[in-house]
Design a protein around this motif. Structure first.
Motif, PDB file in Angstrom:
ATOM      1  N   GLU A   1       0.851  -1.188   0.000  1.00 13.45           N
ATOM      2  CA  GLU A   1       0.000   0.000   0.000  1.00 13.45           C
ATOM      3  C   GLU A   1       0.891   1.244   0.000  1.00 13.45           C
ATOM      4  N   GLU A   2       0.579   2.186  -0.885  1.00 11.98           N
ATOM      5  CA  GLU A   2       1.387   3.393  -1.022  1.00 11.98           C
ATOM      6  C   GLU A   2       0.794   4.520  -0.178  1.00 11.98           C
ATOM      7  N   TYR A   3       1.660   5.196   0.563  1.00 16.74           N
ATOM      8  CA  TYR A   3       1.259   6.329   1.394  1.00 16.74           C
ATOM      9  C   TYR A   3       2.002   7.570   0.927  1.00 16.74           C
ATOM     10  N   LEU A   4       1.287   8.683   0.834  1.00 15.68           N
ATOM     11  CA  LEU A   4       1.897   9.978   0.570  1.00 15.68           C
ATOM     12  C   LEU A   4       1.865  10.743   1.883  1.00 15.68           C
ATOM     13  N   LEU A   5       3.028  10.935   2.472  1.00 17.00           N
ATOM     14  CA  LEU A   5       3.123  11.555   3.792  1.00 17.00           C
ATOM     15  C   LEU A   5       3.725  12.951   3.676  1.00 17.00           C
ATOM     16  N   PRO A   6       2.988  13.991   4.104  1.00 13.64           N
ATOM     17  CA  PRO A   6       3.526  15.352   4.061  1.00 13.64           C
ATOM     18  C   PRO A   6       4.787  15.461   4.929  1.00 13.64           C
ATOM     19  N   ILE A   7       5.830  16.059   4.389  1.00  9.58           N
ATOM     20  CA  ILE A   7       7.103  16.124   5.121  1.00  9.58           C
ATOM     21  C   ILE A   7       6.954  16.853   6.450  1.00  9.58           C
ATOM     22  N   GLU A   8       6.040  17.826   6.522  1.00 11.94           N
ATOM     23  CA  GLU A   8       5.892  18.559   7.782  1.00 11.94           C
ATOM     24  C   GLU A   8       5.304  17.694   8.892  1.00 11.94           C
ATOM     25  N   LEU A   9       4.730  16.541   8.550  1.00 13.16           N
ATOM     26  CA  LEU A   9       4.212  15.619   9.566  1.00 13.16           C
ATOM     27  C   LEU A   9       5.279  14.651  10.074  1.00 13.16           C
ATOM     28  N   ILE A  10       6.401  14.552   9.364  1.00  7.29           N
ATOM     29  CA  ILE A  10       7.435  13.580   9.736  1.00  7.29           C
ATOM     30  C   ILE A  10       8.281  14.128  10.878  1.00  7.29           C
ATOM     31  N   GLU A  11       8.223  13.427  12.004  1.00  6.61           N
ATOM     32  CA  GLU A  11       9.007  13.798  13.179  1.00  6.61           C
ATOM     33  C   GLU A  11      10.426  13.269  13.069  1.00  6.61           C
ATOM     34  N   LYS A  12      10.532  12.027  12.589  1.00 10.47           N
ATOM     35  CA  LYS A  12      11.838  11.384  12.498  1.00 10.47           C
ATOM     36  C   LYS A  12      11.802  10.365  11.367  1.00 10.47           C
ATOM     37  N   ALA A  13      12.873  10.322  10.602  1.00 11.23           N
ATOM     38  CA  ALA A  13      12.982   9.352   9.508  1.00 11.23           C
ATOM     39  C   ALA A  13      14.422   8.850   9.435  1.00 11.23           C
ATOM     40  N   ASN A  14      14.572   7.543   9.276  1.00 14.28           N
ATOM     41  CA  ASN A  14      15.903   6.952   9.164  1.00 14.28           C
ATOM     42  C   ASN A  14      15.908   5.897   8.070  1.00 14.28           C
ATOM     43  N   ILE A  15      17.065   5.768   7.419  1.00 11.16           N
ATOM     44  CA  ILE A  15      17.299   4.672   6.490  1.00 11.16           C
ATOM     45  C   ILE A  15      17.461   3.400   7.334  1.00 11.16           C
ATOM     46  N   VAL A  16      16.884   2.315   6.878  1.00 13.49           N
ATOM     47  CA  VAL A  16      17.054   1.017   7.538  1.00 13.49           C
ATOM     48  C   VAL A  16      18.106   0.264   6.736  1.00 13.49           C
ATOM     49  N   PRO A  17      19.297   0.083   7.297  1.00 11.37           N
ATOM     50  CA  PRO A  17      20.365  -0.605   6.554  1.00 11.37           C
ATOM     51  C   PRO A  17      19.958  -2.019   6.162  1.00 11.37           C
ATOM     52  N   GLN A  18      20.323  -2.402   4.951  1.00 16.27           N
ATOM     53  CA  GLN A  18      20.043  -3.741   4.444  1.00 16.27           C
ATOM     54  C   GLN A  18      21.368  -4.458   4.248  1.00 16.27           C
ATOM     55  N   PHE A  19      21.514  -5.609   4.867  1.00 12.13           N
ATOM     56  CA  PHE A  19      22.768  -6.360   4.760  1.00 12.13           C
ATOM     57  C   PHE A  19      22.552  -7.636   4.022  1.00 12.13           C
TER      58      PHE A  19
END
Length: 153
Positions: A135-153
């Motif tokens: 499911e695709e979500y369009l999230l307004p950047i002003e609502l994002i409190e914290k975002a991190n890349i999840v490393p893939q090994f």
């Protein structure tokens, strides 16, 4: 972004860039006596960011903050590389990591939830597009409190 956050960034960004690094972003966590100002720096050089780089930025930023005094009370200053699980702060950073898995936490619930983890599929205007469980979500950047890349090994 709060006025205090903006003021602090306006003070430290030129210092970081003047030392030859990229200002990746910052976090200011106010917790009374245990407040933390965390600055993330990046470089294009192959060697990456090392302890000496962080120490040099820390010394210069400390001097500016001591003179300008934008933070009342005590706080800890931390300077580091964004690392593999790098936080994302601005839209161009999201654009650079399209295709990556990200973990997002929102300031307020969106579609009944505050946490999302999925593939970053794009940026549209001021919104981040993330695919979670097909499911695709369009999230307004002003609502994002914290975002991190999840490393893939």
């Amino acid at each position: 972004m709060s006025a205090k956050h903006t003021l602090i960034e306006e003070l430290i960004r030129p210092v970081v860039e003047g030392l030859g690094f990229q200002f990746w972003g910052m976090e200011y966590i106010s917790q009374g006596k245990h407040s933390v100002l965390r600055i993330f720096i990046e470089t294009d050089e192959e060697k990456g960011i090392d302890v000496e780089d962080c120490a040099a930025v820390s010394r210069q930023v400390s001097s500016i903050l001591d003179v300008e005094d934008p933070i009342s009370g005590e706080y800890n200053l931390e300077v580091s590389s964004p690392g593999l699980d790098r936080p994302l702060f601005i839209l161009p950073q999201y654009e650079s990591y399209v295709g990556s898995i990200v973990a997002l936490k929102l300031r307020v619930p969106f579609d009944g939830r505050r946490k999302f983890k999925g593939q970053l599929t794009g940026v549209e205007g001021d919104e981040v597009v993330i695919l979670v469980d097909q499911e695709e979500y369009l999230l307004p950047i002003e609502l994002i409190e914290k975002a991190n890349i999840v490393p893939q090994f």
